[in-house]
Design a protein around this motif. Structure first.
Motif, short mmCIF file in Angstrom:
data_model
loop_
_atom_site.label_atom_id
_atom_site.label_comp_id
_atom_site.label_asym_id
_atom_site.label_seq_id
_atom_site.Cartn_x
_atom_site.Cartn_y
_atom_site.Cartn_z
N ASP A 202 0.82 -1.10 0.21
CA ASP A 202 -0.01 -0.07 -0.38
C ASP A 202 0.77 1.40 0.27
O ASP A 202 0.84 2.49 -0.49
CB ASP A 202 -0.85 -0.20 0.95
N MET A 203 2.25 1.54 0.65
CA MET A 203 2.80 2.37 0.57
C MET A 203 3.48 2.45 -0.74
O MET A 203 3.33 3.82 -1.54
CB MET A 203 4.02 2.19 1.25
N VAL A 204 3.77 2.33 -1.65
CA VAL A 204 4.30 2.19 -2.57
C VAL A 204 3.13 2.18 -3.52
O VAL A 204 3.14 3.09 -4.69
CB VAL A 204 4.95 0.67 -3.48
N ARG A 205 1.68 1.84 -3.49
CA ARG A 205 0.65 2.10 -4.19
C ARG A 205 0.65 3.98 -3.81
O ARG A 205 0.09 4.30 -5.04
CB ARG A 205 -0.46 1.09 -3.70
N LEU A 206 0.68 4.51 -2.75
CA LEU A 206 0.23 5.13 -2.49
C LEU A 206 0.95 6.44 -3.63
O LEU A 206 0.75 7.57 -3.99
CB LEU A 206 0.10 6.16 -1.23
N ILE A 207 2.73 5.81 -3.49
CA ILE A 207 3.24 6.96 -3.86
C ILE A 207 2.88 6.86 -5.37
O ILE A 207 3.11 8.04 -5.37
CB ILE A 207 5.07 6.58 -3.56
N ASP A 208 2.39 5.66 -5.78
CA ASP A 208 1.66 5.67 -7.50
C ASP A 208 1.32 6.56 -7.68
O ASP A 208 0.67 7.39 -8.57
CB ASP A 208 1.69 4.47 -8.07
N PHE A 209 -0.30 6.38 -6.53
CA PHE A 209 -0.77 7.32 -6.67
C PHE A 209 -1.16 8.55 -6.63
O PHE A 209 -1.30 9.85 -7.80
CB PHE A 209 -1.79 6.86 -5.29
N LEU A 210 0.14 9.08 -5.74
CA LEU A 210 0.63 10.14 -6.08
C LEU A 210 1.36 11.27 -7.34
O LEU A 210 0.80 12.07 -7.04
CB LEU A 210 1.26 10.97 -4.71
N LEU A 211 2.29 10.28 -7.34
CA LEU A 211 2.85 10.46 -8.58
C LEU A 211 1.53 10.98 -10.41
O LEU A 211 1.82 12.05 -10.72
CB LEU A 211 3.85 9.40 -9.37
N LEU A 212 0.90 10.44 -10.03
CA LEU A 212 -0.08 10.13 -11.46
C LEU A 212 -1.83 10.93 -10.73
O LEU A 212 -2.03 11.40 -11.86
CB LEU A 212 -0.79 8.45 -11.39
N HIS A 213 -1.60 11.70 -10.28
CA HIS A 213 -2.82 12.57 -10.05
C HIS A 213 -2.35 13.38 -9.56
O HIS A 213 -2.04 14.41 -8.20
CB HIS A 213 -3.78 12.38 -8.61
N PRO A 214 -2.81 15.07 -10.56
CA PRO A 214 -1.54 15.88 -10.35
C PRO A 214 -2.37 17.05 -9.59
O PRO A 214 -1.68 18.20 -9.30
CB PRO A 214 -1.42 16.46 -12.55
N THR A 215 -3.11 16.92 -9.09
CA THR A 215 -4.22 18.10 -8.25
C THR A 215 -3.40 18.04 -7.23
O THR A 215 -3.78 18.94 -6.13
CB THR A 215 -5.22 18.50 -8.57
N LEU A 216 -2.49 16.70 -6.83
CA LEU A 216 -2.84 16.82 -5.19
C LEU A 216 -1.44 16.98 -4.53
O LEU A 216 0.00 17.10 -5.33
CB LEU A 216 -2.24 14.80 -4.97
N GLN A 217 -1.40 17.16 -3.34
CA GLN A 217 -0.18 18.11 -3.32
C GLN A 217 -0.02 18.25 -1.66
O GLN A 217 -1.37 18.46 -1.62
CB GLN A 217 0.17 19.51 -3.67
N GLY A 218 0.71 18.55 -0.70
CA GLY A 218 0.61 18.64 0.35
C GLY A 218 1.06 18.02 1.24
O GLY A 218 1.88 16.84 0.51
#
Length: 298
Positions: A202-218
């Motif tokens: 899940d740690m790997v998946r969430l990093i991938d999720f943040l990589l691919l969702h350009p509106t997410l930051q912080g």
């Protein structure tokens, strides 16, 4: 994408490379020539210095480097090493990103739930403001501030406030396995302190999720949605291993053995991933029992 990963040979970094190496072009930063050769042998681009990286040609940076927080006694010298191994490299990365004419679109940088400092039983999300100014907080707060220097209209910065990462072949769980397998495990201190954890996949998946969702930051709490007390963690781990857990470790003895570093396991942090949940990230193993089963059988 072309992705620069620091801390590439660590627990999370190596799992990320395993997940990404067929999808993306990976550049692995390592200080070790031996590890660099191992990466090259695996068809991964390896560099030993940031001067070898053209940040104009990099799409994303994932910064996971740092001296292991759990292992050596926290002497003043070791504290300095823990801080500088994170702050200095992050400073170099932020500066390189800012100086690039066509910088990476995202900078995903490590932090930890130690950002919140020692807490009690209250639930903590990313907006929690009653921070305890202990060493862990000082280390993580400065680390995050340095990473945020890279934030511009061209580069978004995501901060990973990571909890205990459950993995069979590394991290805190690996250290627990032998005594528990021998039937020598038990709660630590009162057992009432909360442990915020996440399964490695899940740690790997969430990093991938943040990589691919350009509106997410912080800041994002990289923890599963259901933290547990140390007593519950102990019970579930013993059950997963089909062993008893009847030898508690008293707080005074742990402090004698570990010094200030004992705070990592005696202090409570009941952290939830509110921002990831709001972004509709789906955890594969949100409950501890299933996460332990997935970890121990892999």
């Amino acid at each position: 994408m072309k992705i620069l990963i620091t801390g590439a040979s660590g627990l999370i970094g190596s799992a990320l490379i395993q997940h990404w190496h067929q999808q993306h072009e990976i550049i692995a930063l390592t200080r070790s020539n031996k590890k660099a050769k191992q990466f090259v042998a695996s068809a991964i681009n390896a560099v030993t210095n940031l001067a070898q990286v053209d940040f104009n040609a990099v799409d994303a940076v994932v910064n996971l480097a740092g001296e292991p927080i759990f292992g050596k006694r926290w002497t003043n010298k070791q504290k300095q090493r823990l801080c500088q191994s994170r702050w200095q490299l992050t400073e170099q990365l932020s500066a390189s990103i800012i100086e690039a004419k066509s910088p990476p679109k995202v900078f995903i940088s490590g932090s930890a739930i130690g950002f919140y400092g020692a807490q009690q039983q209250q639930v903590i999300d990313e907006d929690f403001a009653h921070l305890h100014p202990d060493f862990s907080h000082t280390l993580c707060h400065r680390w995050e501030q340095i990473a945020l220097q890279a934030s511009t209209e061209q580069t978004r910065v995501c901060l990973l406030r990571t909890g205990i990462v459950l993995a069979k072949h590394g991290g805190a769980l690996q250290r627990m396995l032998l005594p528990f397998k021998l039937g020598l495990g038990g709660r630590i201190g009162s057992g009432k302190q909360y442990m915020s954890w996440i399964q490695l996949n899940d740690m790997v998946r969430l990093i991938d999720f943040l990589l691919l969702h350009p509106t997410l930051q912080g800041a994002f709490n990289a923890t599963a949605p259901y933290p547990v007390t140390n007593a519950e963690f102990t019970t579930k781990l013993a059950s997963a291993l089909q062993r008893p857990a009847c030898l508690p470790l008293p707080s005074p003895l742990l402090r004698l053995l570990m010094g200030e570093m004992a705070d990592l396991v005696l202090n409570s942090q009941r952290v939830i991933p509110a921002r990831l949940v709001a972004a509709n990230f789906q955890f594969k193993t949100p409950q501890l029992a299933e996460a332990l089963k997935a970890t121990l059988t892999c």
